[in-house]
Write an enzyme that holds these catalytic residues in place. Structure first.
Site, PDB file in Angstrom:
ATOM      1  N   ASN A 157       0.819  -1.195   0.126  1.00 26.92           N
ATOM      2  CA  ASN A 157       0.089  -0.112  -0.044  1.00 26.92           C
ATOM      3  C   ASN A 157       0.671   1.072   0.150  1.00 26.92           C
ATOM      4  OD1 ASN A 157       0.439  -0.471   2.772  1.00 26.92           O
ATOM      5  ND2 ASN A 157      -0.973   0.651   3.493  1.00 26.92           N
ATOM      6  N   GLY A 233       2.019  -5.863   7.481  1.00 18.90           N
ATOM      7  CA  GLY A 233       1.028  -6.679   6.359  1.00 18.90           C
ATOM      8  C   GLY A 233      -0.144  -7.177   7.091  1.00 18.90           C
ATOM      9  N   GLU A 255       3.675  -5.109  12.217  1.00 22.18           N
ATOM     10  CA  GLU A 255       2.613  -3.867  12.199  1.00 22.18           C
ATOM     11  C   GLU A 255       1.405  -4.444  11.328  1.00 22.18           C
ATOM     12  OE1 GLU A 255       2.978  -1.152  13.833  1.00 22.18           O
ATOM     13  OE2 GLU A 255       5.091  -1.266  14.271  1.00 22.18           O
ATOM     14  N   CYS A 289      -3.395   1.319   6.448  1.00 24.15           N
ATOM     15  CA  CYS A 289      -3.816   0.789   7.653  1.00 24.15           C
ATOM     16  C   CYS A 289      -4.539   1.667   8.713  1.00 24.15           C
ATOM     17  CB  CYS A 289      -2.583   0.026   8.212  1.00 24.15           C
ATOM     18  SG  CYS A 289      -1.062   1.060   8.669  1.00 24.15           S
ATOM     19  N   GLU A 470       7.231   0.747  16.600  1.00 22.30           N
ATOM     20  CA  GLU A 470       8.154   1.538  15.947  1.00 22.30           C
ATOM     21  C   GLU A 470       8.291   2.792  16.081  1.00 22.30           C
ATOM     22  OE1 GLU A 470       8.353  -0.425  12.003  1.00 22.30           O
ATOM     23  OE2 GLU A 470       9.042  -2.510  12.964  1.00 22.30           O
TER      24      GLU A 470
HETATM   25  P1  NAD Z   1       0.363  -9.192   3.036  1.00 23.98           P
HETATM   26  O1  NAD Z   1       0.206  -9.913   4.507  1.00 23.98           O
HETATM   27  O2  NAD Z   1      -0.660  -9.984   2.295  1.00 23.98           O
HETATM   28  O3  NAD Z   1       1.704  -9.240   2.493  1.00 23.98           O
HETATM   29  C1  NAD Z   1       2.660  -8.413   3.456  1.00 23.98           C
HETATM   30  C2  NAD Z   1       4.123  -8.692   2.975  1.00 23.98           C
HETATM   31  O4  NAD Z   1       4.323 -10.156   3.365  1.00 23.98           O
HETATM   32  C3  NAD Z   1       4.292  -9.051   1.413  1.00 23.98           C
HETATM   33  O5  NAD Z   1       5.472  -8.613   0.953  1.00 23.98           O
HETATM   34  C4  NAD Z   1       3.917 -10.521   1.086  1.00 23.98           C
HETATM   35  O6  NAD Z   1       4.654 -10.861  -0.148  1.00 23.98           O
HETATM   36  C5  NAD Z   1       4.909 -11.021   2.510  1.00 23.98           C
HETATM   37  N1  NAD Z   1       4.023 -12.468   2.848  1.00 23.98           N
HETATM   38  C6  NAD Z   1       3.045 -12.899   2.383  1.00 23.98           C
HETATM   39  N2  NAD Z   1       2.954 -14.183   3.029  1.00 23.98           N
HETATM   40  C7  NAD Z   1       3.939 -14.503   3.785  1.00 23.98           C
HETATM   41  C8  NAD Z   1       4.428 -15.396   4.360  1.00 23.98           C
HETATM   42  N3  NAD Z   1       4.032 -16.762   4.508  1.00 23.98           N
HETATM   43  N4  NAD Z   1       5.705 -15.282   4.752  1.00 23.98           N
HETATM   44  C9  NAD Z   1       6.409 -14.349   4.793  1.00 23.98           C
HETATM   45  N5  NAD Z   1       6.005 -13.262   4.002  1.00 23.98           N
HETATM   46  C10 NAD Z   1       4.885 -13.274   3.527  1.00 23.98           C
HETATM   47  O7  NAD Z   1      -0.206  -7.883   3.250  1.00 23.98           O
HETATM   48  P2  NAD Z   1      -0.878  -6.833   2.037  1.00 23.98           P
HETATM   49  O8  NAD Z   1      -1.977  -7.371   1.417  1.00 23.98           O
HETATM   50  O9  NAD Z   1       0.505  -6.638   1.282  1.00 23.98           O
HETATM   51  O10 NAD Z   1      -0.968  -5.561   2.839  1.00 23.98           O
HETATM   52  C11 NAD Z   1      -2.151  -5.008   3.355  1.00 23.98           C
HETATM   53  C12 NAD Z   1      -2.201  -5.395   4.636  1.00 23.98           C
HETATM   54  O11 NAD Z   1      -0.985  -4.705   5.321  1.00 23.98           O
HETATM   55  C13 NAD Z   1      -3.373  -4.921   5.333  1.00 23.98           C
HETATM   56  O12 NAD Z   1      -3.771  -5.715   6.401  1.00 23.98           O
HETATM   57  C14 NAD Z   1      -2.960  -3.545   6.252  1.00 23.98           C
HETATM   58  O13 NAD Z   1      -3.803  -3.073   7.109  1.00 23.98           O
HETATM   59  C15 NAD Z   1      -1.673  -3.905   6.365  1.00 23.98           C
HETATM   60  N6  NAD Z   1      -0.692  -2.836   7.022  1.00 23.98           N
HETATM   61  C16 NAD Z   1      -0.467  -2.388   8.278  1.00 23.98           C
HETATM   62  C17 NAD Z   1       0.334  -1.347   8.591  1.00 23.98           C
HETATM   63  C18 NAD Z   1       0.880  -0.938   9.759  1.00 23.98           C
HETATM   64  O14 NAD Z   1       1.554  -0.351  10.024  1.00 23.98           O
HETATM   65  N7  NAD Z   1       0.252  -1.292  10.721  1.00 23.98           N
HETATM   66  C19 NAD Z   1       0.592  -0.564   7.469  1.00 23.98           C
HETATM   67  C20 NAD Z   1       0.449  -0.648   6.193  1.00 23.98           C
HETATM   68  C21 NAD Z   1      -0.277  -2.073   5.812  1.00 23.98           C
END
Ligand code: NAD
Length: 489
Positions: A157, A233, A255, A289, A470
């Site tokens: 995002n 994520g 996060e 997020c 963080e």
């Molecule tokens: P995601 O969890 O699908 O992916 C995040 C990252 O993790 C990507 O690089 C992905 O390739 C990797 N990943 C996926 N499966 C994995 C595994 N089994 N092992 C290791 N790495 C793996 O999330 P997304 O769809 O890319 O992002 C959206 C999500 O992120 C939303 O839930 C959002 O709220 C969250 N988010 C949180 C924050 C925060 O600071 N709290 C900030 C931005 C986004």
């Protein structure tokens, strides 16, 4: 694809030990605003991660022995180089992610620059602790050391913004890193790699391995020589990472997602509150997020609020992200757009009212964007607290508005989800603002504003929104190992 076609595609390479290295297989990456494949991203796995971890491990003794000042100067240089290319980075981020060029220019890339400058500065100002025990003839003090190879995993995002929020503190603290950006948004990380040598970042200090979470991400999480993982994520992925890293007892910073409430009392200044709440709901297509997705409005002002909120939402223009007058760009992918649309359908099926946006208003797109993943900002009312639209993270341009009567009631309802990342409270009653802020289960509470951040202070979520914080001091603590030393004199 024909040769001519494949030649036109942008092809990324992993960055390992200071060199770009090709990969044996690749993943297609789409331009969300056109639906075309325009880029190929390495589909890295164990082998590539192994090489990157080795390079990072080899670089660690040298990098961790540099003084904070030397590292700080390099981080500042890198910040200057990214800033110098700000427009190229912004264009690339917008094309790769679907976000508007305006958002990339004013938020994503400036923040990536600021992340390096901020940690370049903050690393110079930490002090460790010391206590005295005169009766025992002892002094105790703490010392902090770099940990080793940090694994950094970031989402799609806010691609460069969130990746640099991890790289900067990790290397400022003397660690070396292996970073894995989202496979859907890898371009700006690759562009940053091109600047590392010029900035003076020694080979192996920053390695970037591109690929999917299941292959490249998991190989990093499971690697025995990577003692800490900073992940941003989804909550679901975080659970998997926790499980996979458990045998190694890794240090994790997580996060995660949010289902953030805005609480609007009847004494709120609506002239400020309404435009800000439209922004907090729909900025970056609602793909932040911290975006608001549950708006609780006190009953006395509910209908007035709703009318003005919908009118303000309708002013937001959806269309070609590279047009600087556009407010809402494309969503990240076809699948994600489908998922977000389905939430609106489910809400309707449950009897909620869609007041504007999806399925209600016409979406007119320029000819070049007809196959892009666009959706209008959507406001839903009369939705029950138990509805999936009020409980689950939608992560798109959809927000729900409901009425409440009392302070006690709204606190209970706002806390009634599994997440606890960010909340906003709107009221001109100072006492009430403090009372409510204290009782919300939320890592961040903004009152009468949204997304105003001081990077010195902790960032992170409660409950299913994360583990760890963080920020200046918190990142320093996460990315260093502390030791307590006792001296008897
Ligand atoms: P995601 O969890 O699908 O992916 C995040 C990252 O993790 C990507 O690089 C992905 O390739 C990797 N990943 C996926 N499966 C994995 C595994 N089994 N092992 C290791 N790495 C793996 O999330 P997304 O769809 O890319 O992002 C959206 C999500 O992120 C939303 O839930 C959002 O709220 C969250 N988010 C949180 C924050 C925060 O600071 N709290 C900030 C931005 C986004």
């Amino acid at each position: 694809p024909t040769m001519a076609h494949s030649k036109a595609l942008l092809v990324l390479e992993n960055f390992i030990g200071g060199k770009f290295v090709p990969c044996s297989s690749y993943i297609d990456s789409y331009n969300p605003s056109t639906g075309d494949v325009y880029c190929r991203v390495p589909d890295s796995g164990k082998e590539e991660v192994e090489a990157a971890v080795k390079a990072a491990k080899d670089a660690f003794p040298f990098w961790s022995s540099k003084s904070p000042l030397e590292r700080s100067q390099i981080l500042n240089k890198l910040a200057d180089l990214i800033e110098h290319d700000l427009e190229a980075f912004a264009q690339a981020e917008s094309k790769d992610q679907g976000k508007t060029i305006t958002f990339a220019r004013t938020v994503d890339i400036p923040r990536a620059v600021h992340n390096f400058r901020f940690f370049a500065s903050s690393i110079l100002h930490h002090i460790t602790e010391c206590t005295e025990m005169p009766t025992m003839g002892c002094v105790h003090y703490t010392s902090r050391a770099s940990v080793g190879v940090a694994g950094l995993i970031s989402p799609w995002n806010l691609p460069l913004y969130l990746l640099t929020w991890k790289i900067a503190p990790a290397i400022a603290c003397g660690n070396t890193v292996v970073a894995k950006p989202s496979e859907m948004t890898s371009v700006t990380a690759w562009m940053m790699c091109k600047l590392l040598e010029k900035a003076g970042v020694p080979p192996g200090v920053v390695n970037v391995v591109f690929g999917t979470g299941a292959k490249a991400g998991e190989a990093l999480v499971c690697h025995p020589d990577v003692p800490l993982i900073s992940f941003t994520g989804s909550t679901l992925t975080a659970q998997r990472i926790t499980e996979k890293s458990a045998p190694h007892c890794k240090r994790l910073s997580l996060e995660l997602g949010g289902k953030n409430p805005a609480i609007i009392f009847d004494d709120a200044d609506l002239s400020q509150c309404i435009p800000t709440t439209v922004r907090s709901s729909f900025a970056n297509q609602g793909e932040i997020c911290l975006c608001t997705s549950r708006i609780f409005v006190q009953r006395g002002i509910y209908s007035q609020f709703l009318k003005r909120f919908v009118a303000e939402t309708k002013k937001w223009k959806t269309g070609n992200p590279s047009d600087p007058t556009i407010d809402v760009g494309a969503l990240i992918s076809k699948e994600h757009l489908e998922k977000v649309r389905n939430y609106v359908k489910k809400a309707q099926a449950e009897g909620a009212r869609v007041l504007c946006g999806e399925g209600v208003d016409p979406l007119a797109l320029p000819p070049g964007n007809q196959k892009g993943y666009f959706m209008l900002p959507t406001v839903i009312a009369e939705v029950k607290d138990e509805s999936c639209c009020m409980q689950e993270e939608i992560f798109g341009p959809v927000t729900c508005v409901v009425a409440f009567d009392t302070e006690e009631e709204v606190i209970r309802r706002a806390n009634g989800v599994k997440y606890g990342l960010a909340a906003t409270v709107w009221s001109s009653n100072v006492g009430r603002v403090h009372r409510v802020a204290h009782r919300l289960q939320s890592g961040l509470v903004w009152t009468n504003c949204w997304l105003v951040r001081d990077l010195n202070l902790p960032f992170g979520g409660m409950k299913a929104s994360g583990i760890g914080r963080e920020g200046a001091k918190d990142s320093y603590e996460f990315f260093t190992e502390v030791k307590t030393i006792t001296i008897k004199h």
